[in-house]
Design a protein around this motif. Sequence first.
Motif, PDB file in Angstrom:
ATOM      1  N   LYS A  84     -10.792  17.047  11.754  1.00  0.00           N
ATOM      2  CA  LYS A  84      -9.711  16.069  11.833  1.00  0.00           C
ATOM      3  C   LYS A  84      -8.509  16.548  11.017  1.00  0.00           C
ATOM      4  CE  LYS A  84     -10.303  11.745  12.094  1.00  0.00           C
ATOM      5  NZ  LYS A  84     -10.561  10.316  11.855  1.00  0.00           N
ATOM      6  N   LEU A  85      -7.352  16.111  11.435  1.00  0.00           N
ATOM      7  CA  LEU A  85      -6.134  16.471  10.723  1.00  0.00           C
ATOM      8  C   LEU A  85      -6.091  15.812   9.353  1.00  0.00           C
ATOM      9  CD1 LEU A  85      -3.450  16.261  13.539  1.00  0.00           C
ATOM     10  CD2 LEU A  85      -4.057  18.303  12.228  1.00  0.00           C
ATOM     11  N   ALA A  86      -5.611  16.557   8.375  1.00  0.00           N
ATOM     12  CA  ALA A  86      -5.415  16.017   7.029  1.00  0.00           C
ATOM     13  C   ALA A  86      -3.993  15.472   6.914  1.00  0.00           C
ATOM     14  CB  ALA A  86      -5.653  17.103   5.985  1.00  0.00           C
ATOM     15  N   ASP A  87      -3.749  14.734   5.844  1.00  0.00           N
ATOM     16  CA  ASP A  87      -2.425  14.143   5.635  1.00  0.00           C
ATOM     17  C   ASP A  87      -1.336  15.206   5.458  1.00  0.00           C
ATOM     18  OD1 ASP A  87      -3.559  11.655   5.806  1.00  0.00           O
ATOM     19  OD2 ASP A  87      -3.848  11.440   3.644  1.00  0.00           O
ATOM     20  N   ASN A  88      -1.734  16.380   4.958  1.00  0.00           N
ATOM     21  CA  ASN A  88      -0.735  17.435   4.718  1.00  0.00           C
ATOM     22  C   ASN A  88      -0.443  18.288   5.958  1.00  0.00           C
ATOM     23  OD1 ASN A  88      -3.030  18.967   5.004  1.00  0.00           O
ATOM     24  ND2 ASN A  88      -3.076  19.739   2.899  1.00  0.00           N
ATOM     25  N   GLY A  89      -1.042  17.904   7.099  1.00  0.00           N
ATOM     26  CA  GLY A  89      -0.789  18.635   8.340  1.00  0.00           C
ATOM     27  C   GLY A  89      -1.826  19.685   8.664  1.00  0.00           C
ATOM     28  N   GLY A  90      -2.673  20.032   7.710  1.00  0.00           N
ATOM     29  CA  GLY A  90      -3.757  20.979   7.968  1.00  0.00           C
ATOM     30  C   GLY A  90      -4.990  20.243   8.476  1.00  0.00           C
ATOM     31  N   TYR A  91      -6.147  20.910   8.348  1.00  0.00           N
ATOM     32  CA  TYR A  91      -7.394  20.318   8.793  1.00  0.00           C
ATOM     33  C   TYR A  91      -8.302  20.063   7.601  1.00  0.00           C
ATOM     34  CZ  TYR A  91      -6.169  21.249  13.654  1.00  0.00           C
ATOM     35  OH  TYR A  91      -5.548  21.248  14.874  1.00  0.00           O
ATOM     36  N   THR A  92      -9.047  18.964   7.672  1.00  0.00           N
ATOM     37  CA  THR A  92      -9.970  18.620   6.593  1.00  0.00           C
ATOM     38  C   THR A  92     -11.256  19.428   6.727  1.00  0.00           C
ATOM     39  OG1 THR A  92     -11.043  16.848   7.848  1.00  0.00           O
ATOM     40  CG2 THR A  92      -9.072  16.266   6.589  1.00  0.00           C
ATOM     41  N   ASP A  93     -11.995  19.527   5.629  1.00  0.00           N
ATOM     42  CA  ASP A  93     -13.286  20.196   5.646  1.00  0.00           C
ATOM     43  C   ASP A  93     -14.443  19.209   5.619  1.00  0.00           C
ATOM     44  OD1 ASP A  93     -12.199  22.788   5.627  1.00  0.00           O
ATOM     45  OD2 ASP A  93     -11.903  22.690   3.444  1.00  0.00           O
ATOM     46  N   ASP A  94     -14.124  17.922   5.570  1.00  0.00           N
ATOM     47  CA  ASP A  94     -15.195  16.937   5.434  1.00  0.00           C
ATOM     48  C   ASP A  94     -15.101  15.792   6.439  1.00  0.00           C
ATOM     49  OD1 ASP A  94     -12.911  15.819   4.427  1.00  0.00           O
ATOM     50  OD2 ASP A  94     -13.806  15.079   2.568  1.00  0.00           O
ATOM     51  N   ARG A  95     -14.165  15.829   7.351  1.00  0.00           N
ATOM     52  CA  ARG A  95     -14.067  14.775   8.370  1.00  0.00           C
ATOM     53  C   ARG A  95     -13.962  15.423   9.752  1.00  0.00           C
ATOM     54  NH1 ARG A  95      -9.643  11.147   8.184  1.00  0.00           N
ATOM     55  NH2 ARG A  95      -8.399  12.699   7.082  1.00  0.00           N
ATOM     56  N   PHE A  96     -14.845  14.968  10.660  1.00  0.00           N
ATOM     57  CA  PHE A  96     -14.952  15.587  11.971  1.00  0.00           C
ATOM     58  C   PHE A  96     -15.064  14.533  13.076  1.00  0.00           C
ATOM     59  CE2 PHE A  96     -16.495  18.576   8.882  1.00  0.00           C
ATOM     60  CZ  PHE A  96     -16.084  19.824   9.338  1.00  0.00           C
ATOM     61  N   ILE A  97     -14.747  14.960  14.291  1.00  0.00           N
ATOM     62  CA  ILE A  97     -15.030  14.187  15.496  1.00  0.00           C
ATOM     63  C   ILE A  97     -16.225  14.849  16.175  1.00  0.00           C
ATOM     64  CG2 ILE A  97     -14.209  13.486  17.777  1.00  0.00           C
ATOM     65  CD1 ILE A  97     -12.732  12.015  15.679  1.00  0.00           C
ATOM     66  N   ALA A  98     -17.320  14.113  16.320  1.00  0.00           N
ATOM     67  CA  ALA A  98     -18.520  14.628  16.982  1.00  0.00           C
ATOM     68  C   ALA A  98     -18.607  13.986  18.369  1.00  0.00           C
ATOM     69  CB  ALA A  98     -19.765  14.297  16.173  1.00  0.00           C
ATOM     70  N   SER A  99     -18.809  14.820  19.404  1.00  0.00           N
ATOM     71  CA  SER A  99     -18.828  14.263  20.750  1.00  0.00           C
ATOM     72  C   SER A  99     -19.805  15.000  21.647  1.00  0.00           C
ATOM     73  CB  SER A  99     -17.428  14.316  21.376  1.00  0.00           C
ATOM     74  OG  SER A  99     -16.977  15.645  21.499  1.00  0.00           O
ATOM     75  N   PHE A 100     -20.177  14.332  22.728  1.00  0.00           N
ATOM     76  CA  PHE A 100     -20.947  14.954  23.790  1.00  0.00           C
ATOM     77  C   PHE A 100     -20.536  14.297  25.095  1.00  0.00           C
ATOM     78  CE2 PHE A 100     -24.300  15.690  26.805  1.00  0.00           C
ATOM     79  CZ  PHE A 100     -24.702  16.991  26.542  1.00  0.00           C
ATOM     80  N   MET A 101     -20.326  15.134  26.120  1.00  0.00           N
ATOM     81  CA  MET A 101     -20.036  14.609  27.454  1.00  0.00           C
ATOM     82  C   MET A 101     -20.949  15.298  28.443  1.00  0.00           C
ATOM     83  SD  MET A 101     -16.412  16.426  28.482  1.00  0.00           S
ATOM     84  CE  MET A 101     -16.340  18.165  28.949  1.00  0.00           C
ATOM     85  N   GLY A 102     -21.347  14.562  29.472  1.00  0.00           N
ATOM     86  CA  GLY A 102     -22.227  15.151  30.465  1.00  0.00           C
ATOM     87  C   GLY A 102     -22.373  14.256  31.677  1.00  0.00           C
ATOM     88  N   PHE A 103     -23.023  14.797  32.713  1.00  0.00           N
ATOM     89  CA  PHE A 103     -23.312  14.002  33.909  1.00  0.00           C
ATOM     90  C   PHE A 103     -24.702  14.341  34.402  1.00  0.00           C
ATOM     91  CE2 PHE A 103     -20.518  17.586  35.010  1.00  0.00           C
ATOM     92  CZ  PHE A 103     -21.304  18.308  35.895  1.00  0.00           C
ATOM     93  N   VAL A 104     -25.248  13.415  35.199  1.00  0.00           N
ATOM     94  CA  VAL A 104     -26.640  13.516  35.603  1.00  0.00           C
ATOM     95  C   VAL A 104     -26.864  12.624  36.827  1.00  0.00           C
ATOM     96  CG1 VAL A 104     -27.362  11.649  34.013  1.00  0.00           C
ATOM     97  CG2 VAL A 104     -29.013  13.400  34.681  1.00  0.00           C
ATOM     98  N   PRO A 105     -27.754  13.001  37.734  1.00  0.00           N
ATOM     99  CA  PRO A 105     -28.447  14.276  37.869  1.00  0.00           C
ATOM    100  C   PRO A 105     -27.477  15.382  38.284  1.00  0.00           C
ATOM    101  CG  PRO A 105     -29.531  12.532  39.143  1.00  0.00           C
ATOM    102  CD  PRO A 105     -28.187  12.023  38.749  1.00  0.00           C
ATOM    103  N   ALA A 106     -27.811  16.612  37.939  1.00  0.00           N
ATOM    104  CA  ALA A 106     -26.888  17.729  38.145  1.00  0.00           C
ATOM    105  C   ALA A 106     -26.559  17.947  39.622  1.00  0.00           C
ATOM    106  CB  ALA A 106     -27.482  19.003  37.549  1.00  0.00           C
ATOM    107  N   GLY A 107     -27.571  17.793  40.492  1.00  0.00           N
ATOM    108  CA  GLY A 107     -27.354  18.068  41.904  1.00  0.00           C
ATOM    109  C   GLY A 107     -26.531  17.013  42.617  1.00  0.00           C
ATOM    110  N   ASP A 108     -26.659  15.773  42.220  1.00  0.00           N
ATOM    111  CA  ASP A 108     -25.927  14.662  42.836  1.00  0.00           C
ATOM    112  C   ASP A 108     -25.569  13.664  41.732  1.00  0.00           C
ATOM    113  OD1 ASP A 108     -24.814  12.823  44.574  1.00  0.00           O
ATOM    114  OD2 ASP A 108     -26.746  11.978  45.181  1.00  0.00           O
ATOM    115  N   PRO A 109     -24.562  13.967  40.931  1.00  0.00           N
ATOM    116  CA  PRO A 109     -24.252  13.153  39.745  1.00  0.00           C
ATOM    117  C   PRO A 109     -23.934  11.696  40.090  1.00  0.00           C
ATOM    118  CG  PRO A 109     -23.105  15.254  39.651  1.00  0.00           C
ATOM    119  CD  PRO A 109     -23.670  15.140  41.032  1.00  0.00           C
ATOM    120  N   ARG A 110     -24.647  10.799  39.436  1.00  0.00           N
ATOM    121  CA  ARG A 110     -24.406   9.368  39.616  1.00  0.00           C
ATOM    122  C   ARG A 110     -23.612   8.766  38.466  1.00  0.00           C
ATOM    123  NH1 ARG A 110     -27.888   6.568  42.884  1.00  0.00           N
ATOM    124  NH2 ARG A 110     -26.545   4.815  42.327  1.00  0.00           N
ATOM    125  N   ILE A 111     -23.741   9.364  37.288  1.00  0.00           N
ATOM    126  CA  ILE A 111     -22.993   8.862  36.135  1.00  0.00           C
ATOM    127  C   ILE A 111     -22.456  10.021  35.312  1.00  0.00           C
ATOM    128  CG2 ILE A 111     -24.152   6.626  35.890  1.00  0.00           C
ATOM    129  CD1 ILE A 111     -25.898   7.909  33.683  1.00  0.00           C
TER     130      ILE A 111
END
Length: 587
Positions: free
Chosen positions: A502-529
């Motif tokens: 995540k961005l720090a107040d000084n314009g750089g990046y923090t070493d202790d705050r993060f955005i954790a994410s996962f994206m995906g779809f399923v089933p692979a052959g005919d994705p429903r969601i």
Amino acid sequence: MNITRKKKADGRRVRLRILLVGCFFSLLYLAVVARAVYIQAFHDDVLARRALREYRKTYVTTGKRGTIYDRNGMEMAVTIDTESIGLHPAYVRDKHKAAVKLAAALGMETALVKGRLLSNRPFVWLKRHVSSSEVEAVRALGLKKAVEFVPEQDRVYPNRTLAAQVIGFVGVDGNGLEGLEYEYNRELKGESIRRTVVRDATGGSFYADSLSEASINGNSLVLTIDGTIQCITETVLKETAEQYEAGSGMAVVMDPRSGEILAMVNYPFFNPNNFSAYDRVLWRNRVVTDAFEPGSTMKVFLVAGALDIGVCTPGSVFFCEEGAYRIFNNLIHDSSAHGWLSLRQIVQYSSNIGAVKISEILGKKSLWETLRRFGFGQKTGIECPAETKGILSDYSRWTAIDTGAISFGQGVAVSAIQLVTALSAIANGGILARPHVVKKVVGPDGKTIRSCAFEPVRRVMSEETANNVRSIMELVTEDDGTGARASMSGYTVCGKTGTAQKLADNGGYTDDRFIASFMGFVPAGDPRIAVLVVLDSPSKNYYGGVVAAPAFRRIAYEVLNYLGVPPDRGLGKDGGLMVSKEREVTG
């Protein structure tokens, strides 16, 4: 004899006085009669208006606000009949005594009630949308002329926090203030007309006309949201955020075939029935309004661009510099050291250096054009207020390090709705579609006014490229991939992890705050969601593969079972969820 004359004179004086007094009162009576005749003959309309004002009041009233339903007909927002209490201060003699009694009956501060009783206005609101018990308590005080009970309507959200940021809420005057209540206010709100309220001898009120309220009621909305899927997603996101002590979270479940949003969740929640008790920040639908740096989830779009243009193949190999790669004065790191990796493996192991190497071959202009085709840096057009377009600066302003950082999702900001919409384009074979949360608008008579269908925006890649990207994303959820904890028994999962500083107040990046994410779809052959899970600033662990991937798995598994989607591969030994190897994974 003198006495006799004196008595006669006194008698004449008395009679004269009586005559004068009689004449005076006769003239006075004639004046009153003349005045009365004059008023009745020439000012009868004025008197009539004064009399009417004593027991008739004209108000602007609005037809009942339309109902908001989920896709299965469950009521998400309804309007109920209620009453509001007003005051005519001039009819209250002992204002302090009345203030004490009214405050006790309505649970209000005595000073507040007294202030309204001391108003010089002929009518003031005392309390809007009161309960039936409060109405009875005020009626029992016997302040018939001073108190007026006005029929009104109140908005109620029967499911409390469910999809609260999506639906929004209305204010005391019935106007939408947030969410779909605001965006569709003109559709939902009934027609406003002037109506006369008559007070009877008991102090009760009723409308003087016989207008059918149904004729001025507002339209209703049927959403694409499924209440059950929304509840599943909210439960999992809340438990995950609490487990990893995240500041907040977002999750979206989308049907990639239609662009319909099945669930849209913002955590922490709030109750729209009592919205003023919550911080205003919680009202906002951050899935739509807020942009964040996504991290490695962007690598799949980089790869899609490189494959579609033809500068790479799935088997192209890149030297990943054993975990450290310098671009001028900047050093790019991988979480694990890698030598030669194929394009497939760069996505599977989420190599930042590999992504930079691909972007160098693709070129900054082609990378920018690829991201624009997928909808980044532009609004999706979803029917929600205050949508952000994110941040994607023009490639002409990019330096070499900017291009490298953007290739692995830093230096670019996207919204959750942009990310899941772009993901769905991979799932459905390469078509970017406009996402929507409203399925149809229904009139007061129950007839459909308009409906929302699949709305393609453009083709962003060939179907062959989409199939290749899907095959690569399957590797992410295998045992050696960063998204192994998203794998499910019985279903082939395509996914990608994301971990962004995540961005720090000084314009750089923090070493202790993060955005954790996962994206995906399923089933692979005919994705429903297609499912996206985002956790902001988790403190116990910050890798998307550790924090967000298991949440994806739980949501996807329960939703697929709810929808009755059959497995596309063999089940594990337990016939249920497959728990991957408990090893340290990143991404």
